[in-house]
Design an enzyme around this catalytic site. Structure first.
Site, mmCIF file in Angstrom:
data_model
loop_
_atom_site.group_PDB
_atom_site.id
_atom_site.type_symbol
_atom_site.label_atom_id
_atom_site.label_comp_id
_atom_site.label_asym_id
_atom_site.label_seq_id
_atom_site.Cartn_x
_atom_site.Cartn_y
_atom_site.Cartn_z
ATOM 1 N N HIS A 34 25.630 -29.748 9.289
ATOM 2 C CA HIS A 34 26.683 -29.635 8.277
ATOM 3 C C HIS A 34 27.581 -28.440 8.582
ATOM 4 O O HIS A 34 28.797 -28.500 8.409
ATOM 5 C CB HIS A 34 26.080 -29.421 6.877
ATOM 6 C CG HIS A 34 25.227 -30.560 6.406
ATOM 7 N ND1 HIS A 34 23.865 -30.476 6.299
ATOM 8 C CD2 HIS A 34 25.558 -31.813 6.003
ATOM 9 C CE1 HIS A 34 23.383 -31.621 5.842
ATOM 10 N NE2 HIS A 34 24.379 -32.454 5.672
ATOM 11 N N LEU A 181 19.360 -33.069 14.157
ATOM 12 C CA LEU A 181 19.193 -32.409 12.855
ATOM 13 C C LEU A 181 19.394 -33.420 11.733
ATOM 14 O O LEU A 181 20.292 -34.254 11.791
ATOM 15 C CB LEU A 181 20.188 -31.261 12.706
ATOM 16 C CG LEU A 181 19.998 -30.089 13.658
ATOM 17 C CD1 LEU A 181 20.896 -28.930 13.254
ATOM 18 C CD2 LEU A 181 18.555 -29.614 13.678
#
Ligand code: PAF
Length: 273
Positions: A34, A181
């Site tokens: 992110h 991830l």
């Protein structure tokens, strides 16, 4: 950084601003993946907006809506440190009413692969993303390539509804050992994390075969299946950028996708070739 929980208040605030708006929609539990999306947005825009909303309509009955990791304080801090201007943190009551309209994701592209095992999932994703786009009115919106099918469907929604936003795909971020991830990685025990590495090894194995000019997808799939043993593999798929299954790898136009369960955790990964 300003934090808004009310969609209308955020909409009004953003309407008064000049300049490009880079938007990163998320479900929180922010990780380096992110942060990379936010960095891209920060680098390319005057204003950066991040939303954190665990969207109930994209979870199916029995999925991990209740246990999905929620880390409000840590997420807020990450956003602040990453130079986010506006954090949108709504709850389900302000985002959804009763007896609402929904976006119906396309019959074919949204009901293969992820959509096959999660029917209706993409209706929820597209509905919330459309709502968020209307609230934020971004010039650019950033999505990870890890959710390749989601990315393709959002691109299609922008085209089909003539939305005025540029979708920016961002490469998957991986741990140094190759694990992609994901907010769901926190569910993995250390043994399961080792097992989960087989997913990225299988994608590496495919890359090596393609580099040696093996382009037949059935042959590559067989090798990938060996690498993935003993994981509970849901699918290994070769599709073109339109998400049609292909029998021969088309260089520059292929996505190889894997979904597998490691213990009770369902993980996905992919490779754009
Ligand atoms: O990719 C996600 O985190 C979600 O599907 C999204 C795009 C934020 C919609 O809820």
């Amino acid at each position: 950084m300003k934090v808004f929980r009310d969609p209308i208040a955020l909409q009004q605030e953003l309407r008064g601003l000049q300049g490009s708006i880079g938007f990163v929609p998320t479900m929180g539990a922010l990780h380096l993946g992110h942060r990379t999306l936010i960095e891209e947005a920060r680098g390319g825009n005057d204003i950066v907006v991040v939303s954190i909303f665990v969207n109930p309509t994209q979870f199916l009955e029995g999925e991990d809506l209740q246990s999905y990791p929620r880390k409000e304080e840590a997420d807020r801090r990450i956003c602040e440190l990453s130079g986010v201007d506006y954090l949108f943190y709504p709850n389900a009551e302000v985002m959804y009413g009763h007896d609402e309209m929904y976006i119906a994701a396309p019959d074919v592209r949204a009901y293969v692969l992820e959509g096959l095992s999660r029917p209706g999932h993409f209706d929820g994703v597209l509905t919330v993303v459309l709502k968020l786009f209307h609230i934020v009115r971004p010039t650019h919106a950033y999505f990870g390539k890890k959710d390749a099918q989601q990315l393709a469907l959002i691109e299609q929604m922008v085209e089909n509804f003539f939305l005025h936003v540029r979708i920016v795909p961002v490469d998957t971020v991986r741990e140094s050992d190759g694990l992609a991830l994901s907010s769901r990685n926190v569910y993995l025990s250390s043994e399961e994390r080792q097992e989960a590495l087989k997913i990225s090894y299988a994608l590496k194995c495919a890359t090596k075969m393609i580099a040696k000019s093996v382009l037949n997808t059935a042959t590559i799939t067989q090798e990938m299946e060996h690498v993935l043993v003993p994981l509970d593999v849901e699918y290994i798929a070769f599709v073109n950028r339109d998400f049609h299954h292909i029998e021969q790898v088309e260089l520059g136009n292929t996505v190889i996708l894997i979904a597998a369960r490691v213990g009770t955790t369902r993980l996905i990964d992919n490779l754009f070739v």
